[in-house]
Design a protein around this motif. Sequence first.
Motif, PDB file in Angstrom:
ATOM      1  N   UNK A  23     -23.562 -47.440 -30.804  1.00 14.51           N
ATOM      2  CA  UNK A  23     -24.858 -48.113 -30.752  1.00 14.51           C
ATOM      3  C   UNK A  23     -24.941 -49.169 -31.849  1.00 14.51           C
ATOM      4  N   UNK A  24     -25.744 -50.194 -31.644  1.00 16.88           N
ATOM      5  CA  UNK A  24     -25.864 -51.224 -32.683  1.00 16.88           C
ATOM      6  C   UNK A  24     -26.794 -50.774 -33.820  1.00 16.88           C
ATOM      7  N   UNK A  25     -26.428 -49.694 -34.483  1.00 24.33           N
ATOM      8  CA  UNK A  25     -27.254 -49.158 -35.564  1.00 24.33           C
ATOM      9  C   UNK A  25     -26.981 -49.950 -36.830  1.00 24.33           C
ATOM     10  N   UNK A  26     -28.047 -50.355 -37.517  1.00 22.44           N
ATOM     11  CA  UNK A  26     -27.915 -51.166 -38.717  1.00 22.44           C
ATOM     12  C   UNK A  26     -28.522 -50.513 -39.949  1.00 22.44           C
ATOM     13  N   UNK A  27     -29.169 -49.393 -39.750  1.00 25.83           N
ATOM     14  CA  UNK A  27     -29.851 -48.763 -40.869  1.00 25.83           C
ATOM     15  C   UNK A  27     -29.974 -47.269 -40.606  1.00 25.83           C
ATOM     16  N   UNK A  28     -30.720 -46.613 -41.456  1.00 23.01           N
ATOM     17  CA  UNK A  28     -30.963 -45.184 -41.332  1.00 23.01           C
ATOM     18  C   UNK A  28     -31.715 -44.894 -40.036  1.00 23.01           C
ATOM     19  N   UNK A  29     -31.240 -43.920 -39.295  1.00 20.67           N
ATOM     20  CA  UNK A  29     -31.942 -43.437 -38.109  1.00 20.67           C
ATOM     21  C   UNK A  29     -32.019 -41.921 -38.205  1.00 20.67           C
ATOM     22  N   UNK A  30     -32.961 -41.351 -37.491  1.00 12.95           N
ATOM     23  CA  UNK A  30     -33.050 -39.900 -37.395  1.00 12.95           C
ATOM     24  C   UNK A  30     -32.665 -39.511 -35.980  1.00 12.95           C
ATOM     25  N   UNK A  31     -31.671 -38.656 -35.860  1.00 17.77           N
ATOM     26  CA  UNK A  31     -31.272 -38.167 -34.550  1.00 17.77           C
ATOM     27  C   UNK A  31     -32.046 -36.891 -34.247  1.00 17.77           C
ATOM     28  N   UNK A  32     -32.719 -36.868 -33.105  1.00 20.05           N
ATOM     29  CA  UNK A  32     -33.384 -35.656 -32.653  1.00 20.05           C
ATOM     30  C   UNK A  32     -32.397 -34.919 -31.754  1.00 20.05           C
ATOM     31  N   UNK A  33     -31.964 -33.745 -32.200  1.00 19.96           N
ATOM     32  CA  UNK A  33     -30.913 -32.985 -31.536  1.00 19.96           C
ATOM     33  C   UNK A  33     -31.424 -31.581 -31.233  1.00 19.96           C
ATOM     34  N   UNK A  34     -31.073 -31.090 -30.056  1.00 21.66           N
ATOM     35  CA  UNK A  34     -31.407 -29.719 -29.669  1.00 21.66           C
ATOM     36  C   UNK A  34     -30.165 -29.059 -29.096  1.00 21.66           C
ATOM     37  N   UNK A  35     -30.076 -27.753 -29.194  1.00 20.44           N
ATOM     38  CA  UNK A  35     -28.989 -26.992 -28.596  1.00 20.44           C
ATOM     39  C   UNK A  35     -29.430 -26.521 -27.209  1.00 20.44           C
ATOM     40  N   UNK A  36     -28.515 -26.620 -26.246  1.00 18.26           N
ATOM     41  CA  UNK A  36     -28.820 -26.118 -24.907  1.00 18.26           C
ATOM     42  C   UNK A  36     -28.570 -24.607 -24.857  1.00 18.26           C
ATOM     43  N   UNK A  37     -28.672 -24.014 -23.681  1.00 22.56           N
ATOM     44  CA  UNK A  37     -28.515 -22.563 -23.536  1.00 22.56           C
ATOM     45  C   UNK A  37     -27.133 -22.073 -23.965  1.00 22.56           C
ATOM     46  N   UNK A  38     -26.113 -22.948 -23.891  1.00 25.18           N
ATOM     47  CA  UNK A  38     -24.756 -22.589 -24.300  1.00 25.18           C
ATOM     48  C   UNK A  38     -24.507 -22.854 -25.786  1.00 25.18           C
ATOM     49  N   UNK A  39     -25.510 -23.409 -26.463  1.00 26.14           N
ATOM     50  CA  UNK A  39     -25.351 -23.735 -27.881  1.00 26.14           C
ATOM     51  C   UNK A  39     -24.766 -25.115 -28.130  1.00 26.14           C
ATOM     52  N   UNK A  40     -24.551 -25.905 -27.061  1.00 20.89           N
ATOM     53  CA  UNK A  40     -24.032 -27.262 -27.217  1.00 20.89           C
ATOM     54  C   UNK A  40     -25.153 -28.188 -27.663  1.00 20.89           C
ATOM     55  N   UNK A  41     -24.853 -29.021 -28.667  1.00 16.57           N
ATOM     56  CA  UNK A  41     -25.856 -29.926 -29.203  1.00 16.57           C
ATOM     57  C   UNK A  41     -26.008 -31.140 -28.299  1.00 16.57           C
ATOM     58  N   UNK A  42     -27.252 -31.494 -28.025  1.00 18.76           N
ATOM     59  CA  UNK A  42     -27.590 -32.644 -27.178  1.00 18.76           C
ATOM     60  C   UNK A  42     -28.540 -33.543 -27.947  1.00 18.76           C
ATOM     61  N   UNK A  43     -28.291 -34.851 -27.913  1.00 20.71           N
ATOM     62  CA  UNK A  43     -29.145 -35.815 -28.593  1.00 20.71           C
ATOM     63  C   UNK A  43     -30.299 -36.181 -27.667  1.00 20.71           C
ATOM     64  N   UNK A  44     -31.519 -36.021 -28.154  1.00 24.12           N
ATOM     65  CA  UNK A  44     -32.691 -36.404 -27.380  1.00 24.12           C
ATOM     66  C   UNK A  44     -33.015 -37.879 -27.590  1.00 24.12           C
ATOM     67  N   UNK A  45     -32.909 -38.323 -28.847  1.00 26.20           N
ATOM     68  CA  UNK A  45     -33.162 -39.729 -29.157  1.00 26.20           C
ATOM     69  C   UNK A  45     -32.621 -40.071 -30.541  1.00 26.20           C
ATOM     70  N   UNK A  46     -32.392 -41.358 -30.733  1.00 24.29           N
ATOM     71  CA  UNK A  46     -32.058 -41.890 -32.051  1.00 24.29           C
ATOM     72  C   UNK A  46     -33.279 -42.697 -32.479  1.00 24.29           C
TER      73      UNK A  46
END
Length: 110
Positions: free
Chosen positions: A37-60
């Motif tokens: 992604x064209x990230x140029x500065x600090x971002x906060x990633x909103x991440x959740x684990x699914x039922x299997x425990x795999x991390x999924x990004x909801x938004x940057x």
Amino acid sequence: MDVRPITGDRVRLLNEPADESVIEELNRIAKMLYRRLPLRSLVRLDVRADAKGELKVLEANPKPDLKAPGAASTSIIGAGLARHGLAYDDLILSLLADRIAQMRGCRPKR
């Protein structure tokens, strides 16, 4: 959206070695998104684990809450600064310096 302020007792920082695999996966995800992604500065990633425990990004989130840590409230980013040897002013000054460097590098030549 949070109705109550974020306070230190509402945040749990990840600890090594107990959370080592989660920390490694979060680092992998963050580096991959930074490259793609064209990230140029600090971002906060909103991440959740699914039922299997795999991390999924909801938004940057390109405009994360940067509230200074205090007794009554903090931000998620501010809560973990001390662990990395940073004060709140260090964070703000590093963001400012990074932005100035970006602007200098993007200036059209005369």
